[in-house]
Design an enzyme around this catalytic site. Sequence first.
Site, PDB file in Angstrom:
ATOM      1  N   ARG A   1      -3.361  19.220  -1.990  1.00 54.18           N
ATOM      2  CA  ARG A   1      -3.668  20.482  -2.665  1.00 54.18           C
ATOM      3  C   ARG A   1      -4.554  21.403  -1.832  1.00 54.18           C
ATOM      4  O   ARG A   1      -4.636  22.600  -2.113  1.00 54.18           O
ATOM      5  CB  ARG A   1      -4.351  20.190  -4.007  1.00 54.18           C
ATOM      6  CG  ARG A   1      -3.455  19.570  -5.056  1.00 54.18           C
ATOM      7  CD  ARG A   1      -2.480  20.568  -5.657  1.00 54.18           C
ATOM      8  NE  ARG A   1      -3.148  21.556  -6.451  1.00 54.18           N
ATOM      9  CZ  ARG A   1      -3.328  21.468  -7.776  1.00 54.18           C
ATOM     10  NH1 ARG A   1      -2.885  20.391  -8.425  1.00 54.18           N
ATOM     11  NH2 ARG A   1      -3.936  22.417  -8.434  1.00 54.18           N
TER      12      ARG A   1
ATOM     13  N   HIS B   1      -4.450  -4.733   8.032  1.00 49.54           N
ATOM     14  CA  HIS B   1      -3.084  -4.286   7.746  1.00 49.54           C
ATOM     15  C   HIS B   1      -2.437  -5.158   6.675  1.00 49.54           C
ATOM     16  O   HIS B   1      -2.249  -6.358   6.854  1.00 49.54           O
ATOM     17  CB  HIS B   1      -2.175  -4.245   8.977  1.00 49.54           C
ATOM     18  CG  HIS B   1      -1.135  -3.158   8.878  1.00 49.54           C
ATOM     19  ND1 HIS B   1       0.020  -3.290   8.133  1.00 49.54           N
ATOM     20  CD2 HIS B   1      -1.105  -1.906   9.371  1.00 49.54           C
ATOM     21  CE1 HIS B   1       0.722  -2.184   8.201  1.00 49.54           C
ATOM     22  NE2 HIS B   1       0.056  -1.316   8.942  1.00 49.54           N
ATOM     23  N   ASP B   2      -2.124  -4.513   5.547  1.00 50.87           N
ATOM     24  CA  ASP B   2      -1.436  -5.136   4.406  1.00 50.87           C
ATOM     25  C   ASP B   2      -2.242  -6.240   3.741  1.00 50.87           C
ATOM     26  O   ASP B   2      -1.693  -7.070   3.016  1.00 50.87           O
ATOM     27  CB  ASP B   2      -0.067  -5.673   4.823  1.00 50.87           C
ATOM     28  CG  ASP B   2       0.902  -4.560   5.200  1.00 50.87           C
ATOM     29  OD1 ASP B   2       0.689  -3.418   4.755  1.00 50.87           O
ATOM     30  OD2 ASP B   2       1.859  -4.832   5.942  1.00 50.87           O
TER      31      ASP B   2
ATOM     32  N   HIS C   1      -4.804   1.019   2.144  1.00 50.03           N
ATOM     33  CA  HIS C   1      -3.709   1.325   1.218  1.00 50.03           C
ATOM     34  C   HIS C   1      -3.778   0.489  -0.054  1.00 50.03           C
ATOM     35  O   HIS C   1      -3.735   1.023  -1.170  1.00 50.03           O
ATOM     36  CB  HIS C   1      -2.363   1.125   1.911  1.00 50.03           C
ATOM     37  CG  HIS C   1      -1.194   1.502   1.061  1.00 50.03           C
ATOM     38  ND1 HIS C   1      -0.787   2.803   0.902  1.00 50.03           N
ATOM     39  CD2 HIS C   1      -0.356   0.744   0.308  1.00 50.03           C
ATOM     40  CE1 HIS C   1       0.258   2.831   0.088  1.00 50.03           C
ATOM     41  NE2 HIS C   1       0.533   1.599  -0.292  1.00 50.03           N
TER      42      HIS C   1
ATOM     43  N   THR D   1       2.846   4.211   9.826  1.00 48.39           N
ATOM     44  CA  THR D   1       1.650   3.368   9.811  1.00 48.39           C
ATOM     45  C   THR D   1       1.677   2.482  11.048  1.00 48.39           C
ATOM     46  O   THR D   1       2.710   2.374  11.714  1.00 48.39           O
ATOM     47  CB  THR D   1       1.588   2.510   8.526  1.00 48.39           C
ATOM     48  OG1 THR D   1       0.342   1.805   8.481  1.00 48.39           O
ATOM     49  CG2 THR D   1       2.737   1.514   8.468  1.00 48.39           C
TER      50      THR D   1
ATOM     51  N   ASN E   1     -10.987   1.745   4.295  1.00 45.50           N
ATOM     52  CA  ASN E   1     -10.253   2.821   4.964  1.00 45.50           C
ATOM     53  C   ASN E   1      -9.957   3.915   3.932  1.00 45.50           C
ATOM     54  O   ASN E   1      -9.287   3.664   2.926  1.00 45.50           O
ATOM     55  CB  ASN E   1      -8.953   2.274   5.562  1.00 45.50           C
ATOM     56  CG  ASN E   1      -8.220   3.298   6.398  1.00 45.50           C
ATOM     57  OD1 ASN E   1      -8.109   4.460   6.022  1.00 45.50           O
ATOM     58  ND2 ASN E   1      -7.671   2.878   7.528  1.00 45.50           N
TER      59      ASN E   1
ATOM     60  N   GLU F   1     -10.449   4.584  14.121  1.00 45.46           N
ATOM     61  CA  GLU F   1      -9.346   3.937  14.816  1.00 45.46           C
ATOM     62  C   GLU F   1      -8.257   4.952  15.139  1.00 45.46           C
ATOM     63  O   GLU F   1      -8.116   5.974  14.476  1.00 45.46           O
ATOM     64  CB  GLU F   1      -8.787   2.779  13.980  1.00 45.46           C
ATOM     65  CG  GLU F   1      -8.336   3.146  12.589  1.00 45.46           C
ATOM     66  CD  GLU F   1      -7.887   1.923  11.794  1.00 45.46           C
ATOM     67  OE1 GLU F   1      -8.446   0.827  12.012  1.00 45.46           O
ATOM     68  OE2 GLU F   1      -6.975   2.063  10.970  1.00 45.46           O
TER      69      GLU F   1
ATOM     70  N   HIS G   1      -8.729   6.850  10.223  1.00 43.32           N
ATOM     71  CA  HIS G   1      -7.715   6.815  11.277  1.00 43.32           C
ATOM     72  C   HIS G   1      -7.080   8.199  11.367  1.00 43.32           C
ATOM     73  O   HIS G   1      -6.021   8.448  10.787  1.00 43.32           O
ATOM     74  CB  HIS G   1      -6.666   5.753  10.953  1.00 43.32           C
ATOM     75  CG  HIS G   1      -5.675   5.506  12.048  1.00 43.32           C
ATOM     76  ND1 HIS G   1      -5.113   4.272  12.288  1.00 43.32           N
ATOM     77  CD2 HIS G   1      -5.126   6.329  12.988  1.00 43.32           C
ATOM     78  CE1 HIS G   1      -4.268   4.354  13.301  1.00 43.32           C
ATOM     79  NE2 HIS G   1      -4.261   5.604  13.740  1.00 43.32           N
TER      80      HIS G   1
ATOM     81  N   ARG H   1      -4.799  10.882  12.584  1.00 39.85           N
ATOM     82  CA  ARG H   1      -3.556  10.909  13.355  1.00 39.85           C
ATOM     83  C   ARG H   1      -3.325  12.314  13.913  1.00 39.85           C
ATOM     84  O   ARG H   1      -3.917  13.284  13.447  1.00 39.85           O
ATOM     85  CB  ARG H   1      -2.390  10.450  12.477  1.00 39.85           C
ATOM     86  CG  ARG H   1      -2.436   8.941  12.236  1.00 39.85           C
ATOM     87  CD  ARG H   1      -1.206   8.437  11.508  1.00 39.85           C
ATOM     88  NE  ARG H   1      -1.054   6.996  11.662  1.00 39.85           N
ATOM     89  CZ  ARG H   1      -1.668   6.083  10.911  1.00 39.85           C
ATOM     90  NH1 ARG H   1      -2.494   6.469   9.961  1.00 39.85           N
ATOM     91  NH2 ARG H   1      -1.479   4.794  11.125  1.00 39.85           N
TER      92      ARG H   1
END
Length: 237
Positions: free
Chosen positions: A19, A191-192, A215, A101, A8, A71, A44, A46
């Site tokens: 920037r 996730h995580d 992440h 998130t 991701n 996603e 993803h 948003r």
Amino acid sequence: MKTKLSVNINKVALIRNARGEGRPDLLQFALDCETFGADGITVHPRPDERHVRYDDIPVLKSAVKTELNIEGNPNQRFLDMVLKHRPHQCTLVPDAADALTSNQGWDTITYAGFLTDVITDLKKAGIRVSIFIDDDAAKIEGAAKVGADRIEFYTGPYAQNFKKDRFQAISPYVQAAEVVRSLGLGMNAGHDLDLENLSFLVQQIPDIDEVSIGHALISDALYYGIHNTIQMYQNQL
């Protein structure tokens, strides 16, 4: 068959957007991830476009050679974009517009009619559809009923409880995976997930098709470099 790693790249886009100068180059980063061993690229977008922007999608779709997974919450703008650019996979996520998130899976029972219509349109366009979901048997059965090809386990609770008791943390997912198999659905997870908890996940559920990680992987790359980091994650798989 080995679980695939989809990287991701949202956090790379976040740094670029800070920037507004095109650095880092998001497209080049995605291509480098593929060169370094990623099995796919996940984005993803948003509504506020704080990470990946909508105008990134056609550029990525034209260049990504592995698999592109888009996603997001299927509002009309998102669906129009996905149907126009036709990624290999679309993962439906019920995150609110202001969500920091993703933090929960779909209620496939309450939203059965809506999801059925969305999934029908996506599959007509030749797009594989995955539904972000909790480790809940009824909701997984609901995912099958609305026509999903795969589910993606929301693994936040697993990651949060991993250090306390890894076997207790994974147990609900192992049971839920049995339901997924019985319904003939594919199985993703995300996730995580990180270098500490990933290997145990796939040891306990070895038929996970794909994990999507952003992440933690990008954070690790600050220390190890993206080439090394992708190899480290692949080794965990």
